[in-house]
Design an enzyme around this catalytic site. Structure first.
Site, PDB file in Angstrom:
ATOM      1  N   LYS A  17       0.836  -1.205   0.000  1.00 14.20           N
ATOM      2  CA  LYS A  17       0.000   0.000   0.000  1.00 14.20           C
ATOM      3  C   LYS A  17       0.876   1.262   0.000  1.00 14.20           C
ATOM      4  O   LYS A  17       2.084   1.188   0.259  1.00 14.20           O
ATOM      5  CB  LYS A  17      -0.917  -0.041   1.231  1.00 14.20           C
ATOM      6  CG  LYS A  17      -1.941  -1.196   1.226  1.00 14.20           C
ATOM      7  CD  LYS A  17      -2.813  -1.167   2.478  1.00 14.20           C
ATOM      8  CE  LYS A  17      -3.898  -2.221   2.472  1.00 14.20           C
ATOM      9  NZ  LYS A  17      -4.760  -2.144   3.692  1.00 14.20           N
ATOM     10  N   ARG A  97      -1.530 -14.550   4.356  1.00 16.75           N
ATOM     11  CA  ARG A  97      -2.287 -13.881   5.433  1.00 16.75           C
ATOM     12  C   ARG A  97      -1.556 -14.017   6.766  1.00 16.75           C
ATOM     13  O   ARG A  97      -1.542 -13.096   7.575  1.00 16.75           O
ATOM     14  CB  ARG A  97      -3.691 -14.494   5.576  1.00 16.75           C
ATOM     15  CG  ARG A  97      -4.706 -14.085   4.546  1.00 16.75           C
ATOM     16  CD  ARG A  97      -5.124 -12.639   4.588  1.00 16.75           C
ATOM     17  NE  ARG A  97      -5.985 -12.272   5.694  1.00 16.75           N
ATOM     18  CZ  ARG A  97      -6.667 -11.127   5.751  1.00 16.75           C
ATOM     19  NH1 ARG A  97      -6.589 -10.241   4.748  1.00 16.75           N
ATOM     20  NH2 ARG A  97      -7.402 -10.837   6.783  1.00 16.75           N
ATOM     21  N   THR A 103      -5.620  -7.540  10.719  1.00 11.07           N
ATOM     22  CA  THR A 103      -6.000  -6.277  10.073  1.00 11.07           C
ATOM     23  C   THR A 103      -5.600  -5.065  10.925  1.00 11.07           C
ATOM     24  O   THR A 103      -5.084  -4.067  10.403  1.00 11.07           O
ATOM     25  CB  THR A 103      -7.538  -6.250   9.864  1.00 11.07           C
ATOM     26  OG1 THR A 103      -7.920  -7.415   9.129  1.00 11.07           O
ATOM     27  CG2 THR A 103      -7.978  -4.998   9.144  1.00 11.07           C
ATOM     28  N   ARG A 114       2.240  -6.417   9.372  1.00 11.10           N
ATOM     29  CA  ARG A 114       1.420  -5.331   9.908  1.00 11.10           C
ATOM     30  C   ARG A 114       1.814  -5.004  11.345  1.00 11.10           C
ATOM     31  O   ARG A 114       1.777  -3.848  11.761  1.00 11.10           O
ATOM     32  CB  ARG A 114      -0.056  -5.705   9.802  1.00 11.10           C
ATOM     33  CG  ARG A 114      -0.560  -5.652   8.349  1.00 11.10           C
ATOM     34  CD  ARG A 114      -1.905  -6.320   8.207  1.00 11.10           C
ATOM     35  NE  ARG A 114      -2.549  -6.013   6.934  1.00 11.10           N
ATOM     36  CZ  ARG A 114      -3.727  -6.496   6.576  1.00 11.10           C
ATOM     37  NH1 ARG A 114      -4.386  -7.324   7.374  1.00 11.10           N
ATOM     38  NH2 ARG A 114      -4.255  -6.175   5.408  1.00 11.10           N
ATOM     39  N   ASN A 128      -1.884  -0.220   7.380  1.00 12.64           N
ATOM     40  CA  ASN A 128      -1.281  -1.526   7.687  1.00 12.64           C
ATOM     41  C   ASN A 128      -0.385  -2.069   6.577  1.00 12.64           C
ATOM     42  O   ASN A 128      -0.168  -3.265   6.468  1.00 12.64           O
ATOM     43  CB  ASN A 128      -2.365  -2.519   8.126  1.00 12.64           C
ATOM     44  CG  ASN A 128      -3.490  -2.621   7.106  1.00 12.64           C
ATOM     45  OD1 ASN A 128      -3.367  -2.121   5.998  1.00 12.64           O
ATOM     46  ND2 ASN A 128      -4.584  -3.266   7.485  1.00 12.64           N
ATOM     47  N   HIS A 131      -1.885  -5.351   1.683  1.00  7.46           N
ATOM     48  CA  HIS A 131      -3.155  -6.053   1.506  1.00  7.46           C
ATOM     49  C   HIS A 131      -2.830  -7.486   1.132  1.00  7.46           C
ATOM     50  O   HIS A 131      -1.870  -7.735   0.408  1.00  7.46           O
ATOM     51  CB  HIS A 131      -3.972  -5.412   0.371  1.00  7.46           C
ATOM     52  CG  HIS A 131      -5.112  -6.290  -0.072  1.00  7.46           C
ATOM     53  ND1 HIS A 131      -6.308  -6.320   0.595  1.00  7.46           N
ATOM     54  CD2 HIS A 131      -5.211  -7.209  -1.075  1.00  7.46           C
ATOM     55  CE1 HIS A 131      -7.106  -7.206   0.006  1.00  7.46           C
ATOM     56  NE2 HIS A 131      -6.457  -7.760  -1.011  1.00  7.46           N
TER      57      HIS A 131
HETATM   58  P1  IDP Z   1      -7.932  -7.093   5.646  1.00  7.01           P
HETATM   59  O1  IDP Z   1      -7.161  -6.032   4.894  1.00  7.01           O
HETATM   60  O2  IDP Z   1      -7.143  -7.662   6.782  1.00  7.01           O
HETATM   61  O3  IDP Z   1      -8.515  -8.158   4.759  1.00  7.01           O
HETATM   62  P2  IDP Z   1     -10.571  -5.873   5.765  1.00  7.01           P
HETATM   63  O4  IDP Z   1     -11.580  -6.060   6.847  1.00  7.01           O
HETATM   64  O5  IDP Z   1     -10.820  -6.494   4.444  1.00  7.01           O
HETATM   65  O6  IDP Z   1      -9.157  -6.346   6.368  1.00  7.01           O
HETATM   66  O7  IDP Z   1     -10.367  -4.302   5.605  1.00  7.01           O
HETATM   67  C1  IDP Z   1      -9.678  -3.762   4.500  1.00  7.01           C
HETATM   68  C2  IDP Z   1      -8.823  -2.604   4.980  1.00  7.01           C
HETATM   69  O8  IDP Z   1      -9.659  -1.597   5.571  1.00  7.01           O
HETATM   70  C3  IDP Z   1      -7.829  -2.968   6.084  1.00  7.01           C
HETATM   71  O9  IDP Z   1      -6.644  -3.544   5.614  1.00  7.01           O
HETATM   72  C4  IDP Z   1      -7.602  -1.605   6.725  1.00  7.01           C
HETATM   73  O10 IDP Z   1      -6.686  -0.812   5.941  1.00  7.01           O
HETATM   74  C5  IDP Z   1      -8.990  -0.992   6.651  1.00  7.01           C
HETATM   75  N1  IDP Z   1      -9.765  -1.265   7.885  1.00  7.01           N
HETATM   76  C6  IDP Z   1     -10.374  -2.412   8.252  1.00  7.01           C
HETATM   77  N2  IDP Z   1     -11.004  -2.306   9.424  1.00  7.01           N
HETATM   78  C7  IDP Z   1     -10.794  -1.034   9.837  1.00  7.01           C
HETATM   79  C8  IDP Z   1     -11.218  -0.288  11.004  1.00  7.01           C
HETATM   80  O11 IDP Z   1     -11.908  -0.794  11.893  1.00  7.01           O
HETATM   81  N3  IDP Z   1     -10.805   1.008  11.067  1.00  7.01           N
HETATM   82  C9  IDP Z   1     -10.056   1.601  10.098  1.00  7.01           C
HETATM   83  N4  IDP Z   1      -9.646   0.950   8.997  1.00  7.01           N
HETATM   84  C10 IDP Z   1     -10.005  -0.361   8.856  1.00  7.01           C
HETATM   85 MG    MG Z   2     -10.008  -8.074   3.308  1.00  4.67          MG
END
Ligand code: IDP
Ligand code: MG
Length: 172
Positions: A17, A97, A103, A114, A128, A131
């Site tokens: 990212k 993962r 996350t 992360r 983080n 992705h």
């Molecule tokens: P992932 O990236 O671990 O699959 P997802 O739930 O798909 O997690 O969320 C996508 C992205 O959205 C995360 O990587 C993060 O950058 C952002 N994100 C997810 N949950 C939150 C939150 O509760 N607050 C702020 N940003 C979030």
């Molecule tokens: Mg996701």
């Protein structure tokens, strides 16, 4: 009777990212991912536009952080660049993962990408740094969103032949 153990060869999408790029973490991230012994079958720099950002994160559009997430992946806070990679190998999705971590960077294992490099900003954005696709369906959808078949050195999803005529920039 001979028992055959079938390999679960998967492909998964990894994005470095914009925060990962401005922090010069590309090498660290690829180095850590190489522990997985997976193979890179696709790689390109992408300037993420709104359409790509919103399609990629379409399942999160009802979340309160959606607009900031779109700004983040489009590079509004860092640089308008993302490095998109496709990794392939046995159980690639789960293995990547695991290396990526939770996350929430504050909950992620300290040795995960992360956990090591991520942060939560004062306005609540989870920066983080990477992705990683989280399921077979997501991986397929995301790889097909970010890459054309011809951009991958190995293709595992069905393709079709189509006549494509469009203008594009070429070298002078
Ligand atoms: P992932 O990236 O671990 O699959 P997802 O739930 O798909 O997690 O969320 C996508 C992205 O959205 C995360 O990587 C993060 O950058 C952002 N994100 C997810 N949950 C939150 C939150 O509760 N607050 C702020 N940003 C979030
Ligand atoms: Mg996701």
């Amino acid at each position: 009777m001979t028992e055959t153990i079938s390999d679960n060869i998967e492909q998964t999408l990894v994005l470095i990212k914009p925060d990962g790029l401005v922090k010069s973490l590309t090498g660290n991230i690829i180095d850590k991912l190489s522990e997985s012994e997976l193979v890179i079958v696709g790689a390109k720099m992408v300037s993420v536009d709104k359409d790509l950002a919103e399609t990629h994160y379409k399942d999160l559009k009802d979340q309160k952080f959606f607009e900031e997430l779109i700004q983040y992946i489009m590079g509004a806070y860092h640089t308008r660049r993302v490095l998109a990679l496709v990794y392939e190998g046995e159980n690639a999705i789960q293995r990547v993962r695991h290396i990526t971590g939770d996350t929430n960077p504050e909950k992620a294992s300290p040795t995960s990408l992360r956990g090591k490099y991520g942060r939560i900003t004062t306005s609540g954005v989870f920066e983080n740094v990477v992705h990683a696709s989280s399921s077979f369906e997501d991986a397929k959808r995301e790889i097909q969103l970010w890459f054309k078949p011809g951009e991958l050195t190995k293709v595992i999803f069905d393709t079709k032949e189509e006549e494509v005529t469009k203008k594009e920039a070429v070298w002078k």
